[in-house]
Design a protein around this motif. Structure first.
Motif, PDB file in Angstrom:
ATOM      1  N   PHE A 108      11.305   5.701  18.198  1.00 28.67           N
ATOM      2  CA  PHE A 108      10.264   6.414  18.935  1.00 28.67           C
ATOM      3  C   PHE A 108       9.610   5.506  19.984  1.00 28.67           C
ATOM      4  O   PHE A 108       9.275   5.952  21.090  1.00 28.67           O
ATOM      5  N   ALA A 109       9.414   4.227  19.645  1.00 30.54           N
ATOM      6  CA  ALA A 109       8.803   3.292  20.593  1.00 30.54           C
ATOM      7  C   ALA A 109       9.667   3.146  21.834  1.00 30.54           C
ATOM      8  O   ALA A 109       9.162   3.056  22.966  1.00 30.54           O
ATOM      9  N   GLU A 110      10.983   3.149  21.644  1.00 26.45           N
ATOM     10  CA  GLU A 110      11.899   3.054  22.777  1.00 26.45           C
ATOM     11  C   GLU A 110      11.789   4.281  23.683  1.00 26.45           C
ATOM     12  O   GLU A 110      12.082   4.219  24.875  1.00 26.45           O
ATOM     13  N   GLU A 111      11.370   5.409  23.092  1.00 26.46           N
ATOM     14  CA  GLU A 111      11.219   6.645  23.861  1.00 26.46           C
ATOM     15  C   GLU A 111       9.800   6.812  24.388  1.00 26.46           C
ATOM     16  O   GLU A 111       9.467   7.837  24.993  1.00 26.46           O
ATOM     17  N   GLY A 112       8.921   5.825  24.130  1.00 26.45           N
ATOM     18  CA  GLY A 112       7.559   5.892  24.624  1.00 26.45           C
ATOM     19  C   GLY A 112       6.609   6.668  23.742  1.00 26.45           C
ATOM     20  O   GLY A 112       5.533   7.079  24.199  1.00 26.45           O
ATOM     21  N   VAL A 113       6.975   6.878  22.475  1.00 24.09           N
ATOM     22  CA  VAL A 113       6.106   7.590  21.538  1.00 24.09           C
ATOM     23  C   VAL A 113       5.532   6.579  20.548  1.00 24.09           C
ATOM     24  O   VAL A 113       6.285   5.865  19.863  1.00 24.09           O
ATOM     25  N   ALA A 114       4.214   6.503  20.484  1.00 28.50           N
ATOM     26  CA  ALA A 114       3.541   5.585  19.564  1.00 28.50           C
ATOM     27  C   ALA A 114       3.344   6.238  18.200  1.00 28.50           C
ATOM     28  O   ALA A 114       3.004   7.428  18.129  1.00 28.50           O
ATOM     29  N   ILE A 115       3.548   5.469  17.150  1.00 27.44           N
ATOM     30  CA  ILE A 115       3.322   5.954  15.782  1.00 27.44           C
ATOM     31  C   ILE A 115       1.973   5.462  15.297  1.00 27.44           C
ATOM     32  O   ILE A 115       1.691   4.247  15.315  1.00 27.44           O
ATOM     33  N   TRP A 116       1.142   6.382  14.861  1.00 29.08           N
ATOM     34  CA  TRP A 116      -0.115   6.045  14.212  1.00 29.08           C
ATOM     35  C   TRP A 116      -0.020   6.493  12.748  1.00 29.08           C
ATOM     36  O   TRP A 116       0.595   7.527  12.443  1.00 29.08           O
ATOM     37  N   LEU A 117      -0.654   5.742  11.872  1.00 28.64           N
ATOM     38  CA  LEU A 117      -0.661   6.065  10.441  1.00 28.64           C
ATOM     39  C   LEU A 117      -2.080   6.351   9.991  1.00 28.64           C
ATOM     40  O   LEU A 117      -3.019   5.632  10.371  1.00 28.64           O
ATOM     41  N   ALA A 118      -2.254   7.385   9.155  1.00 25.82           N
ATOM     42  CA  ALA A 118      -3.595   7.749   8.691  1.00 25.82           C
ATOM     43  C   ALA A 118      -3.535   8.235   7.244  1.00 25.82           C
ATOM     44  O   ALA A 118      -2.514   8.787   6.799  1.00 25.82           O
ATOM     45  N   GLY A 119      -4.641   8.008   6.530  1.00 22.11           N
ATOM     46  CA  GLY A 119      -4.807   8.589   5.195  1.00 22.11           C
ATOM     47  C   GLY A 119      -3.921   7.991   4.116  1.00 22.11           C
ATOM     48  O   GLY A 119      -3.628   8.682   3.132  1.00 22.11           O
ATOM     49  N   LEU A 120      -3.493   6.747   4.239  1.00 22.19           N
ATOM     50  CA  LEU A 120      -2.639   6.134   3.219  1.00 22.19           C
ATOM     51  C   LEU A 120      -3.458   5.824   1.970  1.00 22.19           C
ATOM     52  O   LEU A 120      -4.510   5.173   2.068  1.00 22.19           O
ATOM     53  N   ASN A 121      -2.983   6.275   0.796  1.00 29.84           N
ATOM     54  CA  ASN A 121      -3.693   5.920  -0.437  1.00 29.84           C
ATOM     55  C   ASN A 121      -3.420   4.443  -0.754  1.00 29.84           C
ATOM     56  O   ASN A 121      -2.519   3.819  -0.162  1.00 29.84           O
ATOM     57  N   PRO A 122      -4.170   3.841  -1.672  1.00 31.21           N
ATOM     58  CA  PRO A 122      -4.027   2.395  -1.918  1.00 31.21           C
ATOM     59  C   PRO A 122      -2.609   1.952  -2.247  1.00 31.21           C
ATOM     60  O   PRO A 122      -2.158   0.904  -1.772  1.00 31.21           O
ATOM     61  N   ASP A 123      -1.895   2.741  -3.055  1.00 27.09           N
ATOM     62  CA  ASP A 123      -0.529   2.344  -3.423  1.00 27.09           C
ATOM     63  C   ASP A 123       0.401   2.381  -2.223  1.00 27.09           C
ATOM     64  O   ASP A 123       1.175   1.440  -1.984  1.00 27.09           O
ATOM     65  N   VAL A 124       0.360   3.480  -1.465  1.00 26.44           N
ATOM     66  CA  VAL A 124       1.230   3.604  -0.290  1.00 26.44           C
ATOM     67  C   VAL A 124       0.879   2.521   0.728  1.00 26.44           C
ATOM     68  O   VAL A 124       1.761   1.892   1.329  1.00 26.44           O
ATOM     69  N   LEU A 125      -0.412   2.269   0.916  1.00 32.42           N
ATOM     70  CA  LEU A 125      -0.839   1.233   1.846  1.00 32.42           C
ATOM     71  C   LEU A 125      -0.312  -0.134   1.418  1.00 32.42           C
ATOM     72  O   LEU A 125       0.131  -0.940   2.249  1.00 32.42           O
ATOM     73  N   ASP A 126      -0.322  -0.387   0.115  1.00 30.30           N
ATOM     74  CA  ASP A 126       0.183  -1.664  -0.398  1.00 30.30           C
ATOM     75  C   ASP A 126       1.677  -1.823  -0.090  1.00 30.30           C
ATOM     76  O   ASP A 126       2.126  -2.899   0.327  1.00 30.30           O
ATOM     77  N   TYR A 127       2.458  -0.742  -0.283  1.00 29.44           N
ATOM     78  CA  TYR A 127       3.891  -0.816   0.009  1.00 29.44           C
ATOM     79  C   TYR A 127       4.130  -1.058   1.496  1.00 29.44           C
ATOM     80  O   TYR A 127       5.022  -1.820   1.889  1.00 29.44           O
ATOM     81  N   VAL A 128       3.353  -0.383   2.345  1.00 32.10           N
ATOM     82  CA  VAL A 128       3.499  -0.543   3.785  1.00 32.10           C
ATOM     83  C   VAL A 128       3.178  -1.979   4.197  1.00 32.10           C
ATOM     84  O   VAL A 128       3.842  -2.564   5.063  1.00 32.10           O
ATOM     85  N   ARG A 129       2.168  -2.557   3.574  1.00 32.25           N
ATOM     86  CA  ARG A 129       1.807  -3.942   3.880  1.00 32.25           C
ATOM     87  C   ARG A 129       2.886  -4.913   3.418  1.00 32.25           C
ATOM     88  O   ARG A 129       3.258  -5.845   4.135  1.00 32.25           O
ATOM     89  N   ARG A 130       3.409  -4.711   2.193  1.00 27.66           N
ATOM     90  CA  ARG A 130       4.436  -5.624   1.681  1.00 27.66           C
ATOM     91  C   ARG A 130       5.684  -5.612   2.551  1.00 27.66           C
ATOM     92  O   ARG A 130       6.383  -6.615   2.667  1.00 27.66           O
ATOM     93  N   SER A 131       6.001  -4.450   3.116  1.00 29.76           N
ATOM     94  CA  SER A 131       7.208  -4.342   3.940  1.00 29.76           C
ATOM     95  C   SER A 131       7.061  -5.042   5.291  1.00 29.76           C
ATOM     96  O   SER A 131       8.040  -5.243   5.999  1.00 29.76           O
ATOM     97  N   GLY A 132       5.829  -5.384   5.646  1.00 27.37           N
ATOM     98  CA  GLY A 132       5.577  -5.976   6.950  1.00 27.37           C
ATOM     99  C   GLY A 132       5.329  -4.947   8.041  1.00 27.37           C
ATOM    100  O   GLY A 132       5.005  -5.299   9.174  1.00 27.37           O
ATOM    101  N   PHE A 133       5.458  -3.679   7.697  1.00 28.79           N
ATOM    102  CA  PHE A 133       5.290  -2.624   8.692  1.00 28.79           C
ATOM    103  C   PHE A 133       3.840  -2.519   9.146  1.00 28.79           C
ATOM    104  O   PHE A 133       3.567  -2.210  10.317  1.00 28.79           O
ATOM    105  N   ALA A 134       2.903  -2.794   8.246  1.00 27.74           N
ATOM    106  CA  ALA A 134       1.485  -2.720   8.607  1.00 27.74           C
ATOM    107  C   ALA A 134       1.160  -3.741   9.689  1.00 27.74           C
ATOM    108  O   ALA A 134       0.422  -3.445  10.652  1.00 27.74           O
TER     109      ALA A 134
END
Length: 558
Positions: A502-528
């Protein structure tokens, strides 16, 4: 005389025991005739039914978490037992049947105890309610067809539901009119009484009347089949045999599952607010120990019974003392009434089984399911036909497979909503035809997936989101994860790859409303870290506010 304002301890104890004493005796009047009838369904002597309402009931009373659950055999367990014993002892040899029953009951108990140790209480939820509705309706029809020949005084060789129907029709000319008159009378009496006075001691009255007619009319000499000799004694020790373990194990697994499912359902159905919670893993232990101990005293597989528990609760039973009273009545029956019970016509027992099996067939429940969800109605119908087409034990497998397919299909197709804002209010909700005036925002697409995102649905979710982006061509795609309770590694990797494309196509991804567990997984992956705090928000409302107040929305290249 006690001082004013204090209770008399003995009087308080009497009042505490009396409701359970009355409930236990009333339940015995219903349970014992039905227990004997269920034993005949399984192809066993009626004494086995009395044994099943004795030792297992005592053991559950000591270990179970339900205050009022009454434990003995049920219609479902009886027909499942019949199918398994028919395979293990095809010649019907009485001695072999007793040994096979002990082995099957012991296996059932051992499996339930093992499941308790492994904390598998959640297995009670493996069969969905619609599938269980269909399965029980199929079981009900099978049981009724199994008992109808006894009402007519004829015998047919069982070869499957449809063949048995044809065989029954062919043998109708051989009917015994005396047996039919007796069975039909008992059937009508029970149906009328159950309609006027549900959960009444009507089975006991019908049994007593049947014995009296048999005694004074000499029915056994007139060709009417009776129960026959019943040992006038408490059950003796019966040892299982390891020779049958491999053969009976698959059936025991199915019986254990149904025993536990029925027990949990009945326990929860009749619990009141003041009762302690029904603990699934403790129930596994209690029902398992009840079966395991009962196996050594001639009992067939047992579980919690809905109708008999309803009797206990309806007449004021408060604790498991009621079950102990019922067990004592069973012992008294074995010791004192065995000779009289031997005179009971088989047609009367068949009538009892038929009346209490009809309740398994709930046409209105099928209609209710169809009204709400057509797909689940199809599962119920498939489970119903599965029992009739493949047999009762195979029907369990059909029921479980259908439930798991249903669960998988629902999990594999999570809902994905496009979100808008209610005009004039700070309320975000899915866009629908019911709310045509809801606002959307130029350059922003808010998408809200629901449920667990994992390997089975990640591709479908990704494809659906791409379709929405292609259609709307936003500059910012906000993923509202407020309804996502878990995200698995495969789904997380797909999200990371999707963000890159999506970034290559000029579309930005925003993330909202992540619960603590999902947020933790996103952080561990480096995506955050890659997304950055500027594109992550505690709620979709916060993200929308950021978008509306930003002079230039953040792009994927920032």
């Amino acid at each position: 005389m006690p001082p004013h304002g204090t209770d008399n301890p003995s009087r308080h104890t009497d009042q505490g025991l009396r409701p359970d004493l009355v409930a236990g005796l009333t339940a015995a009047a219903v349970v014992l005739p039905k227990a004997m009838a269920y034993a005949t369904v399984a192809g066993l002597p009626v004494s086995v039914g009395l044994y099943t309402a004795f030792v297992p009931m005592i053991v559950y009373a000591l270990l179970g978490t339900s205050r009022v659950l009454s434990t003995s055999s049920t219609t479902t367990l009886a027909i499942l037992t019949a199918a398994e014993l028919g395979m293990a002892v095809p010649d019907g040899d009485p001695a072999k049947l007793i040994t096979a029953t002990a082995t099957l009951t012991a296996l059932t108990g051992a499996l339930l105890v093992l499941a308790s140790v492994l904390r598998l209480g959640f297995v009670a939820n493996l069969i969905s309610t619609p599938v269980l509705t269909g399965f029980k309706a199929g079981i009900g029809l099978v049981i009724i067809l199994d008992q109808v020949p006894k009402l007519f005084g004829i015998h047919i060789t069982k070869e499957g539901f449809l063949r048995d129907v044809l065989s029954l029709v062919q043998h109708l000319p051989e009917s015994s009119l005396l047996t039919l008159a007796l069975g039909a009378t008992a059937l009508v009496m029970l149906l009328i009484t159950e309609r006027i006075w549900p959960h009444s001691p009507a089975p006991l009255v019908v049994v007593a009347a049947g014995i009296a007619v048999s005694w004074f009319g000499g029915l056994s000499g007139a060709g009417v089949a009776t129960v026959g000799l019943i040992p006038q004694a408490l059950p003796s020790i019966t040892l299982p045999t390891p020779d049958l373990v491999i053969m009976l194990l698959p059936g025991a697994i199915g019986i254990a599952l149904m025993s536990f499912t029925e027990t949990i359902a009945a326990g929860r159905a009749f619990a009141v607010r003041s009762d302690p919670p029904i603990r699934a893993n403790r129930e596994l232990l209690a029902v398992g120990a009840a079966n395991l101990s009962g196996a050594f005293f001639g009992a067939m597989p047992a579980g919690g019974g809905t109708s008999q528990t309803a009797v206990v609760r309806s007449v004021g039973g408060r604790t498991q003392k009621a079950s102990l009273v019922t067990a004592a009545a069973s012992a008294a029956t074995m010791l004192a009434l065995a000779p009289l019970l031997g005179l009971l016509p088989q047609a009367v027992l068949a009538a009892i089984v038929i009346v209490y099996s009809i309740g398994l067939i709930q046409p209105l429940e099928f209609l209710s399911i169809r009204k709400v969800r057509t797909m689940e109605f199809r599962w119920a119908l498939a489970a119903f036909l599965g029992v009739l087409a493949f047999g009762t034990l195979q029907g369990i497998i059909v029921a479980i497979v259908l439930s798991l397919i249903g669960l998988s299909s629902q999990a594999a197709r999570p809902r994905i909503h496009v979100i808008g804002r209610k005009r004039g209010e700070d309320l975000l909700r899915p866009i629908s035809l019911e709310h045509p005036d809801d606002e959307t925002f130029e350059g922003l697409l808010i998408v809200r997936p629901e449920g667990r995102l994992f390997f089975a649905n990640a591709q479908q979710v990704g494809d659906r989101i791409r379709e929405l982006v292609t259609k709307d061509k936003p500059g910012v795609l906000m993923l509202d994860f407020s309804r996502v309770f878990d995200i698995e590694y495969s789904a997380l990797q797909m999200m990371i790859d999707g963000e890159r494309r999506f970034a290559e196509e000029g579309v930005a991804i925003w993330l909202a409303g992540l619960n603590p567990d999902v947020l933790d997984y996103v952080r561990r992956s480096g995506f955050a870290n890659h997304v950055g705090n500027d594109r992550m928000f505690p709620t979709a409302e916060a993200g929308l506010l950021r978008y509306l107040t930003s002079s230039r929305p953040i792009s994927g290249d920032d």
